[in-house]
Design an enzyme around this catalytic site. Structure first.
Site, PDB file in Angstrom:
ATOM      1  CB  SER A 178      -0.955  -0.037   1.198  1.00 14.21           C
ATOM      2  OG  SER A 178      -2.030   0.854   1.005  1.00 14.21           O
ATOM      3  CE  LYS A 230     -15.366  20.533   8.138  1.00 18.03           C
ATOM      4  NZ  LYS A 230     -14.048  20.871   7.588  1.00 18.03           N
TER       5      LYS A 230
END
Length: 349
Positions: A178, A230
């Site tokens: 990763s 948000k």
């Protein structure tokens, strides 16, 4: 009995006063250190000299007592002559022009938030300051990945070497998955041990949600935001399908950025084939083009010692006392998470 009681009370007062003074002193020192910038220390270790000394010590250990005596005498004479020659050159103000090309060895053992990048950036800056033509860099990398922004910055630090056309080799003995592979792919050459874990070009995010539990306990949670997205998913609030969809969209966008970056660093790679989130062992990764060679970091460094000077550079961060405790706790947590991840990702032997 009364005397013993009075003595115990007196002792308790003394201990209380001492602890109070120590606490005040600790607070003062902590505040002073907080206001003072904590500069670390750059440590340079000559691996070529270490290897040479180890080789000589082993050779001496295999000699008989008479041979050892003669060998030590010869070594003493040799070192004396070398020191004398160096002193004479320094006295005349001569600068060595026949210095060997250097191999700069860096180490990166990444945690979940990749905070080790704070040392890596200093090490790379030091290498760039001292780098000469024919030099090269070897990074010994070990990381299962972690936070996107942390490993993105770490990869960008390695990009500084690539931008200067400085040959970079990344060696992977255990794992570069990763975010770890995001760093590795910046290199001109990736060398992996046969059973090192490589790849995992994907993005994952998960979190629990306690909203139903809190409702069952008659606990209300209020979440107010300015901006439609948000907050997409939350730990305590009630998640919506719209929020989940947006969260998945953000994951896919991050994955695409990851894929684009790897493809840009290694153009010959079939990115759609390897960017499935899967990981492979080193010997499988070679076939897929994720790595270039099967070997260990030890063998890579030994092979580079012929005709070169191999130097290990480490930037050691100075830590406050409280940071040492919190840092140790964080490292323990990272090791535990890494152990769980490794057990879940590969069979045990």
């Amino acid at each position: 009995m009364e005397l013993l009681s009075e003595y115990g009370l007196f002792l308790a007062k003394i201990v209380t006063v001492v602890l109070a003074i120590a606490a005040i002193a600790a607070i003062i020192v902590n505040v002073a250190q907080r206001n003072k910038r904590q500069r670390g220390e750059l440590r340079v270790n000559n691996l070529s000299e270490q290897y040479k000394e180890m080789k000589e010590e082993l050779a001496a250990a295999l000699m008989d007592s008479h041979q050892q005596k003669q060998w030590h005498k010869a070594q003493k004479k040799k070192h004396k002559q070398e020191a004398k020659a160096a002193k004479a050159k320094a006295k005349l103000g001569e600068v060595a022009t026949d210095s060997k090309p250097r191999v700069w060895v860096l180490d990166f053992k990444g945690s979940m938030d990749a905070h080790e990048v704070n040392s890596l950036r200093e090490e790379i800056t030091a290498v760039l300051a001292a780098f000469k033509p024919q030099d090269q860099v070897v990074l010994r990398l070990e990381s299962p990945g972690g936070m996107v922004h942390g490993y993105g910055l770490a990869a960008s630090q390695l990009q500084r070497l690539r931008d200067k056309n400085i040959p970079l080799t990344v060696t992977v003995d255990k794992v570069a998955a990763s975010g770890g592979y995001m760093m590795a792919c910046v290199a001109d050459k990736i060398v992996s041990a046969p059973f090192a874990i490589v790849g995992s070009i994907g993005v994952v995010a998960q979190m629990p949600n306690f909203n139903r539990f809190l409702k069952s306990k008659d606990i209300d949670i209020e979440l107010h935001t300015a901006g439609q997205y948000k907050r997409t998913l939350t730990l305590l609030g009630e998640n919506t399908e719209e929020g989940r969809e947006k969260f998945r969209e953000e994951l896919n966008e991050t994955h695409q950025l990851f894929k684009d970056f790897v493809k840009r660093m290694r153009p010959s790679l079939d990115i759609e084939q390897v960017a499935t989130g899967e990981h492979w062992y080193g010997q499988q990764a070679v076939e897929k083009g994720l790595v270039d060679e099967i070997n260990t970091s030890d063998e890579v460094i030994l092979s580079l010692m012929e005709g070169r000077e191999v130097v290990n550079v480490r930037y050691m961060q100075r830590k406050r006392l409280i940071d040492r405790f919190t840092g140790s706790a964080a490292e323990s947590a990272d090791r535990l998470l890494l152990r769980w991840w490794q057990r879940g990702q590969k069979p045990l032997m």
